[in-house]
Design an enzyme around this catalytic site. Structure first.
Site, PDB file in Angstrom:
ATOM      1  N   ASP A 169    -100.483  11.560   3.839  1.00 45.32           N
ATOM      2  CA  ASP A 169     -99.240  10.829   4.098  1.00 45.32           C
ATOM      3  C   ASP A 169     -99.361   9.953   5.344  1.00 45.32           C
ATOM      4  OD1 ASP A 169     -98.366  12.239   1.994  1.00 45.32           O
ATOM      5  OD2 ASP A 169     -96.682  13.228   3.006  1.00 45.32           O
TER       6      ASP A 169
ATOM      7  N   TYR B 247    -101.330   6.842   4.718  1.00 51.28           N
ATOM      8  CA  TYR B 247    -100.512   5.880   3.967  1.00 51.28           C
ATOM      9  C   TYR B 247     -99.546   5.169   4.910  1.00 51.28           C
ATOM     10  CZ  TYR B 247     -97.412   3.760   0.565  1.00 51.28           C
ATOM     11  OH  TYR B 247     -96.683   2.844  -0.138  1.00 51.28           O
TER      12      TYR B 247
ATOM     13  N   SER C 238     -76.590   6.413 -27.637  1.00 52.04           N
ATOM     14  CA  SER C 238     -76.611   7.781 -27.158  1.00 52.04           C
ATOM     15  C   SER C 238     -77.095   8.661 -28.312  1.00 52.04           C
ATOM     16  CB  SER C 238     -75.242   8.062 -26.582  1.00 52.04           C
ATOM     17  OG  SER C 238     -74.511   8.839 -27.313  1.00 52.04           O
TER      18      SER C 238
ATOM     19  N   GLU D 233     -89.329  15.779 -27.060  1.00 46.52           N
ATOM     20  CA  GLU D 233     -89.339  15.442 -25.626  1.00 46.52           C
ATOM     21  C   GLU D 233     -88.272  16.259 -24.928  1.00 46.52           C
ATOM     22  OE1 GLU D 233     -88.502  11.220 -24.984  1.00 46.52           O
ATOM     23  OE2 GLU D 233     -89.706  10.814 -26.740  1.00 46.52           O
TER      24      GLU D 233
ATOM     25  N   LYS E  66     -85.054  16.786 -22.724  1.00 54.36           N
ATOM     26  CA  LYS E  66     -83.913  15.912 -22.474  1.00 54.36           C
ATOM     27  C   LYS E  66     -83.605  16.003 -20.984  1.00 54.36           C
ATOM     28  CE  LYS E  66     -79.452  14.672 -24.373  1.00 54.36           C
ATOM     29  NZ  LYS E  66     -78.674  14.526 -23.161  1.00 54.36           N
TER      30      LYS E  66
ATOM     31  N   ASP F  41     -81.907  15.522 -17.503  1.00 58.04           N
ATOM     32  CA  ASP F  41     -80.479  15.465 -17.203  1.00 58.04           C
ATOM     33  C   ASP F  41     -80.233  14.547 -16.005  1.00 58.04           C
ATOM     34  OD1 ASP F  41     -77.865  15.982 -17.542  1.00 58.04           O
ATOM     35  OD2 ASP F  41     -77.914  18.014 -16.726  1.00 58.04           O
TER      36      ASP F  41
ATOM     37  N   GLU G  73     -84.790   7.744 -18.040  1.00 57.84           N
ATOM     38  CA  GLU G  73     -83.804   8.521 -17.291  1.00 57.84           C
ATOM     39  C   GLU G  73     -84.166   8.528 -15.809  1.00 57.84           C
ATOM     40  OE1 GLU G  73     -81.509   9.490 -19.297  1.00 57.84           O
ATOM     41  OE2 GLU G  73     -80.453  11.229 -18.459  1.00 57.84           O
TER      42      GLU G  73
ATOM     43  N   TYR H 248     -88.297   6.908 -21.805  1.00 55.74           N
ATOM     44  CA  TYR H 248     -88.288   7.540 -23.129  1.00 55.74           C
ATOM     45  C   TYR H 248     -88.231   6.520 -24.261  1.00 55.74           C
ATOM     46  CZ  TYR H 248     -83.254   7.225 -22.183  1.00 55.74           C
ATOM     47  OH  TYR H 248     -82.009   6.792 -21.843  1.00 55.74           O
TER      48      TYR H 248
ATOM     49  N   LYS I 276     -87.370  13.324 -32.176  1.00 57.15           N
ATOM     50  CA  LYS I 276     -87.348  11.971 -32.730  1.00 57.15           C
ATOM     51  C   LYS I 276     -88.342  11.877 -33.878  1.00 57.15           C
ATOM     52  CE  LYS I 276     -86.482  10.236 -28.098  1.00 57.15           C
ATOM     53  NZ  LYS I 276     -86.935   9.477 -26.935  1.00 57.15           N
TER      54      LYS I 276
ATOM     55  N   LYS J  12     -79.152  20.815 -27.717  1.00 49.78           N
ATOM     56  CA  LYS J  12     -78.740  21.174 -26.358  1.00 49.78           C
ATOM     57  C   LYS J  12     -78.952  22.663 -26.125  1.00 49.78           C
ATOM     58  CE  LYS J  12     -76.381  18.627 -24.008  1.00 49.78           C
ATOM     59  NZ  LYS J  12     -75.296  17.685 -24.027  1.00 49.78           N
TER      60      LYS J  12
ATOM     61  N   CYS K 268     -39.789  18.404 -19.019  1.00 51.37           N
ATOM     62  CA  CYS K 268     -41.010  17.827 -18.452  1.00 51.37           C
ATOM     63  C   CYS K 268     -41.113  18.199 -16.976  1.00 51.37           C
ATOM     64  CB  CYS K 268     -40.962  16.310 -18.616  1.00 51.37           C
ATOM     65  SG  CYS K 268     -42.239  15.467 -17.684  1.00 51.37           S
TER      66      CYS K 268
ATOM     67  N   CYS L 251     -40.405  14.686 -14.989  1.00 51.03           N
ATOM     68  CA  CYS L 251     -39.150  13.920 -14.991  1.00 51.03           C
ATOM     69  C   CYS L 251     -37.976  14.699 -15.557  1.00 51.03           C
ATOM     70  CB  CYS L 251     -39.335  12.621 -15.771  1.00 51.03           C
ATOM     71  SG  CYS L 251     -39.448  12.903 -17.549  1.00 51.03           S
TER      72      CYS L 251
ATOM     73  N   CYS M 207     -43.374  14.766 -23.706  1.00 47.64           N
ATOM     74  CA  CYS M 207     -42.186  14.523 -22.894  1.00 47.64           C
ATOM     75  C   CYS M 207     -41.452  13.342 -23.526  1.00 47.64           C
ATOM     76  CB  CYS M 207     -42.609  14.179 -21.472  1.00 47.64           C
ATOM     77  SG  CYS M 207     -41.373  13.251 -20.574  1.00 47.64           S
TER      78      CYS M 207
ATOM     79  N   CYS N  32     -40.573   8.315 -17.487  1.00 44.18           N
ATOM     80  CA  CYS N  32     -41.239   9.472 -16.867  1.00 44.18           C
ATOM     81  C   CYS N  32     -42.296   8.975 -15.885  1.00 44.18           C
ATOM     82  CB  CYS N  32     -41.884  10.338 -17.943  1.00 44.18           C
ATOM     83  SG  CYS N  32     -42.927  11.644 -17.280  1.00 44.18           S
TER      84      CYS N  32
HETATM   85  S1  IVH Z   1     -83.581   8.894 -26.423  1.00 45.44           S
HETATM   86  C1  IVH Z   1     -81.824   5.895 -29.149  1.00 45.44           C
HETATM   87  N1  IVH Z   1     -84.911  10.657 -25.030  1.00 45.44           N
HETATM   88  O1  IVH Z   1     -79.726  11.508 -23.165  1.00 45.44           O
HETATM   89  C2  IVH Z   1     -81.985   7.126 -28.375  1.00 45.44           C
HETATM   90  N2  IVH Z   1     -82.695  10.189 -24.362  1.00 45.44           N
HETATM   91  O2  IVH Z   1     -77.389  12.102 -24.779  1.00 45.44           O
HETATM   92  C3  IVH Z   1     -81.842   6.928 -26.924  1.00 45.44           C
HETATM   93  N3  IVH Z   1     -81.952  11.382 -22.365  1.00 45.44           N
HETATM   94  O3  IVH Z   1     -78.453   8.240 -23.124  1.00 45.44           O
HETATM   95  C4  IVH Z   1     -82.045   8.115 -26.110  1.00 45.44           C
HETATM   96  N4  IVH Z   1     -83.832  12.474 -22.016  1.00 45.44           N
HETATM   97  O4  IVH Z   1     -79.772   9.045 -21.074  1.00 45.44           O
HETATM   98  C5  IVH Z   1     -83.754  10.013 -25.170  1.00 45.44           C
HETATM   99  N5  IVH Z   1     -86.237  12.168 -23.865  1.00 45.44           N
HETATM  100  C6  IVH Z   1     -85.080  11.526 -24.014  1.00 45.44           C
HETATM  101  C7  IVH Z   1     -83.998  11.718 -23.122  1.00 45.44           C
HETATM  102  C8  IVH Z   1     -82.805  11.031 -23.344  1.00 45.44           C
HETATM  103  C9  IVH Z   1     -82.589  12.250 -21.576  1.00 45.44           C
HETATM  104  C10 IVH Z   1     -80.554  10.940 -22.181  1.00 45.44           C
HETATM  105  C11 IVH Z   1     -80.344   9.455 -22.276  1.00 45.44           C
HETATM  106  C12 IVH Z   1     -79.355   9.265 -23.397  1.00 45.44           C
HETATM  107  C13 IVH Z   1     -78.690  10.605 -23.433  1.00 45.44           C
HETATM  108  C14 IVH Z   1     -78.062  10.879 -24.785  1.00 45.44           C
END
Ligand code: IVH
Length: 669
Positions: free
Chosen positions: A31, A34, A80, A113, A115, A117, A173, A225, A291, A315, A407, A410, A425, A431
């Site tokens: 470090d 760098y 999504s 993959e 997911k 967060d 993400e 992703y 996918k 999930k 209510c 009001c 109400c 109100c």
């Molecule tokens: S694919 C067309 N892959 O989850 C599909 N999403 O609940 C687009 N996310 O908006 C999403 N890890 O922000 C994909 N390996 C992953 C992900 C992922 C996290 C999020 C992403 C998406 C949300 C949907």
């Protein structure tokens, strides 16, 4: 003597070290080494300011931005995912997909993959350089967060490619690792400042910082992703190839990816594998994304509303805790519906202290056989609002929960809505709660977007009886605002200017802002497109309303009831009288969003050409047989030849069939 070439080499060297450290997790230098080199680079740039190149690591942390976040329209919508919570739902999802494709389930290659967060971000690269970065927003329009995104060391400022594509949107993400989150909250505790609820929340808050120095300190990370729009120099046949390509370009990879052919056992094994891995990962994951790997099959399946039919998120189950129900309050919403809210003995669930939970309606309370004093089980999954799922043991002095007849705001009578579990109400716009909520909704981001007029200010103005109706916004005087504590001249000017600017709007925005129950953004768009003129909509009977795409009987009934109500009609007239207007022609353009565009089709396409042609023409585009500098878009199928080369020569936008289908889908909403 240091030359420009030496300087460029210096930058490349530091970027390579950065990549090794932040992307590959294999530091090449210490470090401190760098840091020394970095400072030397800073001084070289200081002495030779005209040498500066955008990919220099010194360019990651810029100045504080003072403008609000500019809006950016995504060329390809950010979607999504739909969620499933069990192995059976997972299998059902892919069985349906296989059926639609008319192939056996086992022939689906699944790419798994984790997911992550955090929050979705789209990175736009042009000729290999990061141009801007945007949040997902509503999927179509996001916000410019480039100043903060550049601070993320695992995002290359320049792609590692000899011939980078002209255009490339990298989607992924942004998240905060657990360790940084804990440090941040520890510090906040020491300094007595507000704690973040979870790492996702902290990442989202950090991305909205105006000061990139703070963002840089919080060390966010990015993992891609997928891709959004991209120009035709690159082509792929599998999702996994896209991810491998992105890693080659310099991005970090999602370590726990896995490929298998679809069958129940494989899904279950994969899930168990990830459930075990989850704890040991440095970042929070809230599930697994499955996918279909083949882009051809993805293209065939397309989308339903906002989610792909080729991917699903399984999930992890909600986290569970037991606590006591202390009391139930009733909150009055925008439309006057009273919602019971449980007050709980605070309990720590999945990293968050929970002290409230919504109970939805009285039927839910009855179903749960819930009384005040009971011990209850609460569930919380990721960002989902905590939910009471059952009574674990009854309290000693059980107190029944009753809907008040008056209510709480009001004192008007509370009545049950016919055929529904909800109570409302009857005070209507008399109100206080409904007025304030209606005004807040009207001014909110997805409606009239008068952001300067915040919720707190609206609440105070309503409390003081300065604001007594939605249209009252347009009659606010400067001193109405400056009389409020903490609101100076400067703020008043901003608020009044924003109110004035909101008067020029669009028909659909205005409709959405009226807050008709069940009529959201997309419903309002459909109504506006169909009726084009407010007076026609106002007069429309149920039979006409149900002809509008996606409008069912309930929504139609709500629209009719809204315009049958004298107070609502008065409000609409008042708003128009204060100068709210829209351009009637805009709606027609909206119907034919491709007006003025010339499209060329080339290569082998999955959908019949004629169908595509008709669709494009319906949307207002011309379809031509040859590519010129005037062509707007070239739609390329497989084995495209000279037209693709021509398109590249003229720098014409290129779409593949999957992107095209996605675009078409976006016009249907
Ligand atoms: S694919 C067309 N892959 O989850 C599909 N999403 O609940 C687009 N996310 O908006 C999403 N890890 O922000 C994909 N390996 C992953 C992900 C992922 C996290 C999020 C992403 C998406 C949300 C949907």
């Amino acid at each position: 003597m240091m030359t420009f070439i030496d300087y460029q080499k210096f930058v490349t060297q530091l970027n390579d070290w950065n990549h090794a450290y932040h992307v590959l997790n294999t530091p090449l230098v210490s470090d401190s080494e760098y840091d020394t080199e970095f400072r030397q680079l800073q001084s070289i740039e200081h002495e030779n300011p005209d040498w500066l190149i955008p990919e220099s690591p010194t360019q990651r942390v810029g100045d504080i931005v003072n403008s609000a976040f500019k809006k950016i329209t995504h060329d390809v919508k950010m979607l999504s995912l739909s969620n499933v919570f069990s192995i059976d739902e997972t299998i059902d999802f892919f069985v349906k997909a296989a059926k639609e494709l008319a192939i056996p389930l086992a022939e689906l290659d699944i790419f798994s993959e984790s997911k992550l967060d955090g929050l979705a971000i789209s990175l736009r690269y042009e000729n290999g350089f990061l141009r801007y970065a945007a949040t997902r927003g509503d999927g179509q329009i996001g916000e410019d967060v480039t100043h903060n995104i550049k601070t993320i060391q695992s995002i290359p400022l320049k792609l590692n490619a000899e011939n980078p594509p002209k255009i490339l949107d990298v989607r992924g993400e942004v998240f905060m690792i657990k360790a940084i989150f804990e440090q941040l909250n520890h510090l906040a505790q020491v300094q007595n400042s507000r704690l973040f609820v979870n790492p996702r929340n902290a990442a989202a808050g950090t991305i909205r910082q105006l000061n990139p120095k703070i963002t840089a300190e919080r060390a966010l990370q990015f993992i891609p992703y997928g891709m959004g729009a991209y120009s035709g120099e690159i082509a792929f046949s599998r999702h996994s190839e896209i991810l491998a390509y992105l890693v080659k370009l310099g991005f970090k990879s999602n370590q726990n990816n896995h490929n298998f052919s679809a069958n129940k056992m494989a899904f279950e094994q994969d899930y168990q594998r990830m459930e075990i891995l989850r704890e040991s990962l440095p970042m929070e994951i809230d599930g697994i994304v499955y996918k279909i790997d083949s882009l051809n099959l993805q293209g065939k399946l397309g989308f339903i509303s906002r989610s792909p039919k080729w991917a699903v998120a399984r999930k992890f189950p909600a986290q569970i805790m037991i606590t006591t129900l202390l009391d139930v309050d009733f909150q009055v919403g925008r439309t006057g519906v009273l919602t019971p809210v449980a007050r709980l003995e605070p309990v720590f669930v999945g990293g968050v202290t929970v002290s409230n939970a919504t109970l939805h309606n009285m039927d839910e309370i009855e179903r749960l056989n819930l009384c005040i004093g009971d011990k209850v089980e609460i569930h919380r999954a990721g960002d989902v609002i905590p939910k009471i799922v059952k009574v674990v043991s009854e309290g000693k002095a059980r107190q029944t929960i009753v809907m008040p007849d008056q209510c709480p705001v009001c004192n008007s009578r509370v009545k049950r809505i016919e055929n529904q579990a909800a109570f409302r109400c009857s005070g209507g716009l008399a109100c206080g709660a409904q007025i304030a909520e209606r005004i807040k909704y009207y001014a909110s981001r997805n409606c009239m977007n008068i952001r300067q007029l915040g919720s707190k200010v609206i609440e105070i103005l309503c409390e003081k009886n300065v604001l007594t109706s939605v249209a009252g916004i347009y009659r606010l005087q400067r001193n109405d605002i400056t009389n409020l504590e903490g609101q100076g001249e400067k703020n008043a000017t901003k608020i009044l200017a924003a109110i004035e600017a909101s008067k020029k709007t669009e028909f659909s925005t205005f409709l959405a802002a009226l807050g008709i129950p069940e009529v959201g953004e997309s419903g309002a768009k459909n109504l506006a497109r169909y009726f084009k003129v407010l007076e026609k909509l106002r007069a429309a009977e149920i039979e006409a309303l149900v002809q509008v795409p996606d409008v069912g009987e309930i929504t139609a009934g709500n629209v009719r009831a809204f315009f049958d109500d004298a107070t609502n009609n008065q409000l609409v007239d008042d708003l128009l009288a204060t100068g709210v207007t829209w351009d009637a022609h805009k709606i027609v353009e909206d119907l034919q969003p491709l007006t003025g565009e010339t499209w060329v089709l080339t290569g082998t396409l999955n959908s019949p050409r004629n169908e595509i042609k008709v669709k494009l023409e319906q949307l207002g585009a011309k379809v031509s047989g040859s590519v010129s500098a005037k062509t707007t878009v070239v739609l390329v199928g497989e084995a495209a030849g000279s037209k693709l080369t021509q398109a590249e020569k003229f720098g014409v936008k290129i779409l593949n069939e999957a992107q095209f289908l996605e675009l078409m889908k976006s016009y249907e909403n």
